[in-house]
Design an enzyme around this catalytic site. Structure first.
Site, mmCIF file in Angstrom:
data_model
loop_
_atom_site.group_PDB
_atom_site.id
_atom_site.type_symbol
_atom_site.label_atom_id
_atom_site.label_comp_id
_atom_site.label_asym_id
_atom_site.label_seq_id
_atom_site.Cartn_x
_atom_site.Cartn_y
_atom_site.Cartn_z
ATOM 1 N N GLY A 1 0.833 -1.207 0.000
ATOM 2 C CA GLY A 1 0.000 0.000 0.000
ATOM 3 C C GLY A 1 0.862 1.249 0.000
ATOM 4 N N ASP A 2 1.978 1.188 0.714
ATOM 5 C CA ASP A 2 2.883 2.345 0.751
ATOM 6 C C ASP A 2 3.457 2.604 -0.644
ATOM 7 O OD1 ASP A 2 2.438 2.456 3.486
ATOM 8 O OD2 ASP A 2 4.135 1.151 3.934
HETATM 9 O O1 RIB Z 1 2.756 -0.414 5.668
HETATM 10 C C1 RIB Z 1 3.757 -1.218 6.221
HETATM 11 C C2 RIB Z 1 4.256 -0.620 7.494
HETATM 12 O O2 RIB Z 1 3.231 -0.647 8.457
HETATM 13 C C3 RIB Z 1 5.412 -1.336 8.120
HETATM 14 O O3 RIB Z 1 6.647 -0.898 7.649
HETATM 15 C C4 RIB Z 1 5.213 -1.101 9.608
HETATM 16 O O4 RIB Z 1 6.156 -0.256 10.174
HETATM 17 C C5 RIB Z 1 3.815 -0.518 9.726
HETATM 18 O O5 RIB Z 1 3.861 0.815 9.991
#
Ligand code: RIB
Length: 302
Positions: free
Chosen positions: A252-253
């Site tokens: 998602g990031d």
């Molecule tokens: O989106 C993944 C992240 O969610 C991980 O890196 C962890 O730190 C949490 O914040």
């Protein structure tokens, strides 16, 4: 194409990752295969994602003045991210995320630590910087009041705001009104749309109802299905390519980074979603949320 300046206001964690062949069930002890300590946090992951895709990135946040904090900052500097707006807090530990990882999925428990010190006042100090950015990118791992403050500042200056409503949380109109784009996964959308319509109603109808209620463009991330949004009253889905999945942590990031960089560079929403789906699909083929973020060249060569 100009290099956009993206300001990320968000979390920084140290991820304590145990990899295993399957998830344990409640009360069960099972052997893990490996253990890694790697930088994470949704804010930092998205900042790294944006930087690798060629954006100038400033990250506003907080870490503890400890070993994990120093390690995270060194990593971000090596990515070319501007880190001078990251507060180093005394006597409060850097945030940690305990990640249980299998190749198909993950379970994460977060201890926010210093992320709680990314206060609205800290965000306020960077009003000018946020107001001049090409795009603001926020998530929900710092105090909600700080997320809202950053969004208000950007909104007042006409800076596009991408709100990644993760981890899942119900949000009021009070916050949602400042978002231009909101990017939940399906679980997060279930929670966000509670009260608006029944979960059993099909996704297209729920999204149409949502769009009538709020101004923000809704883009739902759907794992290996790709990503969906509403165009001309019907569901438009950008399919994800089939890939060999190693680690879905940070997918998602990666999506949010890809979308933000493309949109801030002047691409249309549709093209930005297509770009973002490629970024997310590439990221899951590698281990580690931050480590898995692809470069601009990798994506344009797909
Ligand atoms: O989106 C993944 C992240 O969610 C991980 O890196 C962890 O730190 C949490 O914040």
């Amino acid at each position: 194409m100009k290099q956009p300046h993206i300001v990320v206001v968000g979390s920084l964690n140290m991820d304590l990752v145990v990899s295993m062949h399957r998830m344990p069930i409640m009360g069960e002890t099972i052997p893990g295969s490996t253990f890694h300590t790697i930088s994470g946090g949704k804010g930092a992951n998205q900042a790294v994602g944006c930087a690798r895709l060629g954006a100038k990135v400033t990250l506003i946040g907080a870490v503890g003045k400890d070993g994990f904090g120093a390690q995270i900052l060194d990593g971000l500097k090596a990515e070319g991210i501007l880190t001078d707006k990251i507060k180093q807090v005394l006597n409060v530990p850097t945030g940690v995320a305990n990640v249980l990882h299998t190749s198909e999925d993950n379970c994460i428990v977060i201890v926010a630590g210093a992320n709680e010190q990314c206060t609205p006042e800290w965000v306020d100090d960077y009003e000018q910087l946020i107001g001049k950015a090409d795009l603001l990118l926020v998530q929900l791992e710092i105090p909600l009041a700080s997320v809202k403050r950053a969004m208000q500042i950007a909104h007042a200056s006409g800076v596009p705001v991408v709100l990644n409503p993760a981890p899942a949380q119900k949000l009021s109109r009070d916050i949602l009104q400042y978002a231009d784009f909101i990017t939940p996964n399906e679980i997060e959308f279930d929670l966000l749309s509670e009260g608006l319509c029944d979960r059993n109603v099909d996704l297209q109808q729920r999204m149409i109802l949502w769009n009538k209620e709020y101004n923000a463009e809704l883009i739902i991330t759907r794992g290996k299905e790709g990503s969906s949004f509403i165009r001309n009253n019907s569901l438009h889905t950008v399919k994800a390519p089939i890939v060999q999945v190693v680690d879905t942590t940070g997918a998602g990031d990666a999506f949010n980074a890809g979308f933000s960089v493309a949109y801030a560079s002047g691409e249309t929403m549709m093209d930005s979603v297509e770009f973002a789906v490629k970024v997310a699909s590439t990221s899951v083929t590698r281990f580690g949320a931050q480590a898995g973020m692809p470069s601009f060249e990798e994506i344009t060569n797909i």
